[in-house]
Structures are given as C-alpha cells and as structure tokens.
Design a protein around this motif. Structure first.
Motif, PDB file in Angstrom:
ATOM      1  N   PRO A 206       3.878   1.350  -4.475  1.00 18.76           N
ATOM      2  CA  PRO A 206       3.146   2.480  -5.286  1.00 18.76           C
ATOM      3  C   PRO A 206       4.003   3.804  -5.707  1.00 18.76           C
ATOM      4  O   PRO A 206       3.787   4.457  -6.533  1.00 18.76           O
ATOM      5  CB  PRO A 206       1.810   2.749  -4.483  1.00 18.76           C
ATOM      6  N   GLU A 207       5.029   3.829  -4.740  1.00 16.64           N
ATOM      7  CA  GLU A 207       5.911   5.071  -4.924  1.00 16.64           C
ATOM      8  C   GLU A 207       7.125   4.650  -5.655  1.00 16.64           C
ATOM      9  O   GLU A 207       7.928   5.698  -6.123  1.00 16.64           O
ATOM     10  CB  GLU A 207       6.371   5.385  -3.611  1.00 16.64           C
TER      11      GLU A 207
ATOM     12  N   ASP B 255       0.766  -1.143  -0.137  1.00 22.28           N
ATOM     13  CA  ASP B 255       0.030  -0.031  -0.119  1.00 22.28           C
ATOM     14  C   ASP B 255       0.798   1.221   0.066  1.00 22.28           C
ATOM     15  O   ASP B 255       0.215   2.207  -0.585  1.00 22.28           O
ATOM     16  CB  ASP B 255      -0.977   0.129   1.214  1.00 22.28           C
TER      17      ASP B 255
ATOM     18  N   GLU C 250       7.548   1.740 -11.719  1.00 17.26           N
ATOM     19  CA  GLU C 250       7.171   0.437 -12.239  1.00 17.26           C
ATOM     20  C   GLU C 250       8.445  -0.794 -12.577  1.00 17.26           C
ATOM     21  O   GLU C 250       8.139  -1.867 -12.155  1.00 17.26           O
ATOM     22  CB  GLU C 250       6.188   0.570 -13.313  1.00 17.26           C
TER      23      GLU C 250
ATOM     24  N   GLN D  69      10.062  -1.940  -9.269  1.00 17.95           N
ATOM     25  CA  GLN D  69       9.284  -2.758  -8.413  1.00 17.95           C
ATOM     26  C   GLN D  69       9.634  -4.323  -8.480  1.00 17.95           C
ATOM     27  O   GLN D  69       9.588  -4.910  -7.356  1.00 17.95           O
ATOM     28  CB  GLN D  69       7.794  -2.795  -8.559  1.00 17.95           C
TER      29      GLN D  69
END
Length: 133
Positions: free
Chosen positions: A82-83, A78, A86, A89
């Motif tokens: 998201p920070e 969460d 992409e 990640q």
C-alpha cells in the motif's frame, strides 16, 4: 530412544517450556493452577493453547514454516504494497523480500509477546513454541 507422535511431542514441549520459562514442574494434568485447552478452532486451531493468563502457539517445523510464510505475505500485502506507488508494485519481488526478512528468525513474526522462539526436540519431532501475550 523413546518414540513420540507429533501430538505427544507437542505435549512434552509444552511441559518443558513451562518448566524452563515459568518454573512449573508438575505435569499439565496434575497442576490445578494451569489450564491447557485448545482455543476456538475457528480462529486458532489445535496449535494454540491458553494457559492461565497467557497464550502460546505450539507448532511443528512444517507448521511453523507455513505460518511464518503466511505472516510475511500478510505483512507485504498490508504494510509494504500500500505504501508503494501502484506502478512500482508489479516489480516487487515477494520471495526476495521474504528471504531477507527470514534472517531475523520466526520469533519476530510468530511471537507477539517477546519475539522469542523456544525450540524443543522429542524423538524425530522439532517443536517450536511462541508466546502470544
């Protein structure tokens, strides 16, 4: 040495917590001021108790570890991922991050009130209590 079931150990831990933290010396069943009941099992479970204005999470060591891991996973999903771009990640190492985050102790994740872990041992059972509000 007295033997305790897991449920009895949780009960004794709640009594000790109330004595230590709130100055309540009477057993739960004899104290009209205090109401201890399982909360909605759909949302919490038999580990969460509401007591006249405050709520505590009462767990065994394995329950604590499971909830702690789940809390850290949720934080990653969460707040951290998201920070991140992409592309980055896929390189994020969940286990290394969780290992480092555990240095702060479980209270930081499981006690929404003050971040404190209260630890009790009854028989062979370690019981942990976290105030929620």
């Amino acid at each position: 040495m007295k033997t305790f079931t897991e449920r009895q150990a949780k009960y004794e831990a709640i009594k000790q917590y109330l004595k230590d933290e709130h100055g309540i010396y009477n057993p739960l069943e004899n104290n009209p001021w205090l109401v201890c009941s399982s909360m909605d099992p759909e949302f919490y479970d038999e580990c969460a108790y509401e007591m006249e204005g405050f709520e505590v999470l009462v767990v065994t060591e394995s329950e604590r570890d499971e909830r702690w891991d789940e809390s850290l996973e949720n934080y990653i999903d969460d707040c951290i991922l998201p920070e991140l771009p992409e592309m980055a990640q896929q390189y994020f190492d969940y286990e290394k991050w969780k290992r480092d985050a555990r240095f702060d102790g479980a209270g930081h994740c499981l006690s929404g009130y003050d971040g404190v872990e209260h630890e009790y041992k009854f028989g062979d059972h370690w019981i942990y209590i976290y105030r929620q509000n």
